[in-house]
Design a protein around this motif. Structure first.
Motif, PDB file in Angstrom:
ATOM      1  N   TYR A  48       0.822  -1.208   0.000  1.00 27.70           N
ATOM      2  CA  TYR A  48       0.000   0.000   0.000  1.00 27.70           C
ATOM      3  C   TYR A  48       0.860   1.264   0.000  1.00 27.70           C
ATOM      4  CZ  TYR A  48      -4.256  -2.623   0.076  1.00 27.70           C
ATOM      5  OH  TYR A  48      -5.277  -3.460  -0.288  1.00 27.70           O
ATOM      6  N   ASN A  49       2.058   1.197   0.525  1.00 28.75           N
ATOM      7  CA  ASN A  49       2.974   2.336   0.430  1.00 28.75           C
ATOM      8  C   ASN A  49       3.348   2.592  -1.027  1.00 28.75           C
ATOM      9  OD1 ASN A  49       2.962   2.744   3.184  1.00 28.75           O
ATOM     10  ND2 ASN A  49       4.858   1.623   3.534  1.00 28.75           N
ATOM     11  N   VAL A  50       3.569   1.528  -1.789  1.00 27.59           N
ATOM     12  CA  VAL A  50       3.879   1.669  -3.213  1.00 27.59           C
ATOM     13  C   VAL A  50       2.677   2.266  -3.944  1.00 27.59           C
ATOM     14  CG1 VAL A  50       4.473   0.420  -5.331  1.00 27.59           C
ATOM     15  CG2 VAL A  50       5.586  -0.188  -3.165  1.00 27.59           C
ATOM     16  N   ILE A  51       1.493   1.818  -3.617  1.00 29.56           N
ATOM     17  CA  ILE A  51       0.273   2.384  -4.208  1.00 29.56           C
ATOM     18  C   ILE A  51       0.192   3.872  -3.897  1.00 29.56           C
ATOM     19  CG2 ILE A  51      -2.253   2.408  -4.028  1.00 29.56           C
ATOM     20  CD1 ILE A  51      -2.055  -0.683  -3.655  1.00 29.56           C
ATOM     21  N   ASN A  52       0.476   4.246  -2.663  1.00 27.82           N
ATOM     22  CA  ASN A  52       0.437   5.664  -2.269  1.00 27.82           C
ATOM     23  C   ASN A  52       1.454   6.489  -3.038  1.00 27.82           C
ATOM     24  OD1 ASN A  52      -1.653   5.228  -0.479  1.00 27.82           O
ATOM     25  ND2 ASN A  52      -0.288   4.935   1.272  1.00 27.82           N
ATOM     26  N   ILE A  53       2.632   5.932  -3.286  1.00 26.75           N
ATOM     27  CA  ILE A  53       3.662   6.642  -4.054  1.00 26.75           C
ATOM     28  C   ILE A  53       3.153   6.912  -5.474  1.00 26.75           C
ATOM     29  CG2 ILE A  53       5.952   6.437  -5.111  1.00 26.75           C
ATOM     30  CD1 ILE A  53       6.785   4.812  -2.591  1.00 26.75           C
ATOM     31  N   ILE A  54       2.579   5.897  -6.100  1.00 27.08           N
ATOM     32  CA  ILE A  54       2.053   6.048  -7.467  1.00 27.08           C
ATOM     33  C   ILE A  54       0.971   7.128  -7.499  1.00 27.08           C
ATOM     34  CG2 ILE A  54       0.722   4.906  -9.294  1.00 27.08           C
ATOM     35  CD1 ILE A  54       2.194   2.284  -8.449  1.00 27.08           C
ATOM     36  N   GLN A  55       0.096   7.126  -6.511  1.00 28.03           N
ATOM     37  CA  GLN A  55      -0.964   8.130  -6.465  1.00 28.03           C
ATOM     38  C   GLN A  55      -0.403   9.523  -6.184  1.00 28.03           C
ATOM     39  OE1 GLN A  55      -3.361   6.145  -3.501  1.00 28.03           O
ATOM     40  NE2 GLN A  55      -4.726   5.298  -5.056  1.00 28.03           N
ATOM     41  N   ALA A  56       0.584   9.611  -5.313  1.00 28.03           N
ATOM     42  CA  ALA A  56       1.148  10.908  -4.934  1.00 28.03           C
ATOM     43  C   ALA A  56       1.829  11.615  -6.105  1.00 28.03           C
ATOM     44  CB  ALA A  56       2.134  10.740  -3.780  1.00 28.03           C
ATOM     45  N   VAL A  57       2.445  10.854  -7.001  1.00 25.88           N
ATOM     46  CA  VAL A  57       3.113  11.492  -8.142  1.00 25.88           C
ATOM     47  C   VAL A  57       2.162  11.729  -9.310  1.00 25.88           C
ATOM     48  CG1 VAL A  57       5.404  10.618  -7.541  1.00 25.88           C
ATOM     49  CG2 VAL A  57       3.987   9.334  -9.119  1.00 25.88           C
ATOM     50  N   GLY A  58       0.906  11.308  -9.154  1.00 25.40           N
ATOM     51  CA  GLY A  58      -0.105  11.588 -10.161  1.00 25.40           C
ATOM     52  C   GLY A  58      -0.166  10.592 -11.304  1.00 25.40           C
ATOM     53  N   CYS A  59       0.290   9.388 -11.078  1.00 26.53           N
ATOM     54  CA  CYS A  59       0.300   8.395 -12.154  1.00 26.53           C
ATOM     55  C   CYS A  59      -0.754   7.310 -11.982  1.00 26.53           C
ATOM     56  CB  CYS A  59       1.687   7.765 -12.267  1.00 26.53           C
ATOM     57  SG  CYS A  59       2.927   8.947 -12.819  1.00 26.53           S
ATOM     58  N   ALA A  60      -1.726   7.554 -11.143  1.00 24.83           N
ATOM     59  CA  ALA A  60      -2.780   6.562 -10.920  1.00 24.83           C
ATOM     60  C   ALA A  60      -3.788   6.530 -12.067  1.00 24.83           C
ATOM     61  CB  ALA A  60      -3.498   6.849  -9.604  1.00 24.83           C
ATOM     62  N   ASN A  61      -3.758   7.518 -12.927  1.00 21.67           N
ATOM     63  CA  ASN A  61      -4.756   7.607 -13.997  1.00 21.67           C
ATOM     64  C   ASN A  61      -4.170   7.443 -15.389  1.00 21.67           C
ATOM     65  OD1 ASN A  61      -6.929   8.090 -12.217  1.00 21.67           O
ATOM     66  ND2 ASN A  61      -6.228  10.196 -11.996  1.00 21.67           N
ATOM     67  N   VAL A  62      -3.030   6.764 -15.482  1.00 20.24           N
ATOM     68  CA  VAL A  62      -2.465   6.496 -16.800  1.00 20.24           C
ATOM     69  C   VAL A  62      -3.435   5.570 -17.522  1.00 20.24           C
ATOM     70  CG1 VAL A  62      -0.542   5.473 -18.060  1.00 20.24           C
ATOM     71  CG2 VAL A  62      -0.096   6.799 -15.996  1.00 20.24           C
ATOM     72  N   GLY A  63      -3.906   5.992 -18.668  1.00 22.06           N
ATOM     73  CA  GLY A  63      -4.972   5.271 -19.364  1.00 22.06           C
ATOM     74  C   GLY A  63      -4.571   3.949 -19.977  1.00 22.06           C
ATOM     75  N   ARG A  64      -5.574   3.116 -20.152  1.00 20.31           N
ATOM     76  CA  ARG A  64      -5.462   1.829 -20.839  1.00 20.31           C
ATOM     77  C   ARG A  64      -4.411   0.893 -20.239  1.00 20.31           C
ATOM     78  NH1 ARG A  64      -5.277   5.497 -25.270  1.00 20.31           N
ATOM     79  NH2 ARG A  64      -3.194   4.725 -25.686  1.00 20.31           N
ATOM     80  N   LEU A  65      -4.307   0.874 -18.936  1.00 16.14           N
ATOM     81  CA  LEU A  65      -3.399  -0.057 -18.256  1.00 16.14           C
ATOM     82  C   LEU A  65      -4.178  -0.835 -17.209  1.00 16.14           C
ATOM     83  CD1 LEU A  65      -0.154   2.057 -17.669  1.00 16.14           C
ATOM     84  CD2 LEU A  65      -0.594   0.366 -19.440  1.00 16.14           C
ATOM     85  N   PRO A  66      -4.839  -1.910 -17.600  1.00 18.85           N
ATOM     86  CA  PRO A  66      -5.620  -2.688 -16.632  1.00 18.85           C
ATOM     87  C   PRO A  66      -4.782  -3.179 -15.451  1.00 18.85           C
ATOM     88  CG  PRO A  66      -6.072  -3.440 -18.865  1.00 18.85           C
ATOM     89  CD  PRO A  66      -4.951  -2.440 -18.948  1.00 18.85           C
ATOM     90  N   ILE A  67      -3.522  -3.500 -15.684  1.00 19.57           N
ATOM     91  CA  ILE A  67      -2.668  -3.976 -14.590  1.00 19.57           C
ATOM     92  C   ILE A  67      -2.468  -2.887 -13.548  1.00 19.57           C
ATOM     93  CG2 ILE A  67      -0.479  -3.410 -15.731  1.00 19.57           C
ATOM     94  CD1 ILE A  67      -1.016  -6.559 -13.643  1.00 19.57           C
ATOM     95  N   LEU A  68      -2.392  -1.633 -13.974  1.00 18.03           N
ATOM     96  CA  LEU A  68      -2.258  -0.522 -13.043  1.00 18.03           C
ATOM     97  C   LEU A  68      -3.501  -0.418 -12.175  1.00 18.03           C
ATOM     98  CD1 LEU A  68      -0.882   2.010 -11.879  1.00 18.03           C
ATOM     99  CD2 LEU A  68      -1.797   3.281 -13.835  1.00 18.03           C
ATOM    100  N   ALA A  69      -4.661  -0.514 -12.785  1.00 19.23           N
ATOM    101  CA  ALA A  69      -5.909  -0.460 -12.023  1.00 19.23           C
ATOM    102  C   ALA A  69      -5.985  -1.611 -11.021  1.00 19.23           C
ATOM    103  CB  ALA A  69      -7.106  -0.502 -12.965  1.00 19.23           C
ATOM    104  N   ASN A  70      -5.583  -2.805 -11.430  1.00 14.88           N
ATOM    105  CA  ASN A  70      -5.572  -3.947 -10.512  1.00 14.88           C
ATOM    106  C   ASN A  70      -4.610  -3.721  -9.364  1.00 14.88           C
ATOM    107  OD1 ASN A  70      -7.450  -5.363 -11.997  1.00 14.88           O
ATOM    108  ND2 ASN A  70      -5.932  -6.587 -13.076  1.00 14.88           N
ATOM    109  N   PHE A  71      -3.435  -3.208  -9.682  1.00  9.73           N
ATOM    110  CA  PHE A  71      -2.447  -2.959  -8.632  1.00  9.73           C
ATOM    111  C   PHE A  71      -2.964  -1.914  -7.649  1.00  9.73           C
ATOM    112  CE2 PHE A  71       1.334  -1.211  -6.662  1.00  9.73           C
ATOM    113  CZ  PHE A  71       2.032  -2.358  -6.334  1.00  9.73           C
ATOM    114  N   LEU A  72      -3.523  -0.827  -8.172  1.00  7.40           N
ATOM    115  CA  LEU A  72      -4.006   0.251  -7.314  1.00  7.40           C
ATOM    116  C   LEU A  72      -5.196  -0.170  -6.458  1.00  7.40           C
ATOM    117  CD1 LEU A  72      -3.719   3.268  -9.760  1.00  7.40           C
ATOM    118  CD2 LEU A  72      -2.206   2.713  -7.840  1.00  7.40           C
ATOM    119  N   SER A  73      -5.943  -1.151  -6.907  1.00  5.50           N
ATOM    120  CA  SER A  73      -7.076  -1.634  -6.116  1.00  5.50           C
ATOM    121  C   SER A  73      -6.623  -2.466  -4.915  1.00  5.50           C
ATOM    122  CB  SER A  73      -8.012  -2.472  -6.985  1.00  5.50           C
ATOM    123  OG  SER A  73      -7.448  -3.751  -7.235  1.00  5.50           O
ATOM    124  N   GLY A  74      -5.363  -2.864  -4.909  1.00  2.20           N
ATOM    125  CA  GLY A  74      -4.843  -3.694  -3.826  1.00  2.20           C
ATOM    126  C   GLY A  74      -5.008  -5.178  -4.065  1.00  2.20           C
TER     127      GLY A  74
END
Length: 82
Positions: A48-74
């Protein structure tokens, strides 16, 4: 490593997360992710710290990356083991 390897294979994510040509930032994130998955005492919170880092730098909404969405969901984070 499979849980984190996607970070090194997605050009749009890499460009968002690491604008520097050295790739130090993306390698830091990848290493943090692998540590969080492999270290039992750190696993759940570390993931979850890694998820927070991705969100903090503004990369949680990179489009068309289902793996990113899965990762961010935990859903790729290890289960909590007390």
């Amino acid at each position: 490593m499979a849980t984190c390897f996607w970070m090194l294979k997605q050009p749009r994510f890499i460009k968002c997360f690491d604008a520097e040509p050295s790739a130090n930032n993306i390698m830091f994130l990848f290493n943090s992710c692998v540590e969080s998955i492999c270290e039992p005492s750190f696993a759940r919170n570390g993931c979850y710290n890694v998820i927070n880092i991705i969100q903090a730098v503004g990369c949680a909404n990179v489009g068309r990356l289902p793996i990113l969405a899965n990762f961010l969901s935990g859903s790729l984070c290890p289960p909590y083991v007390p």
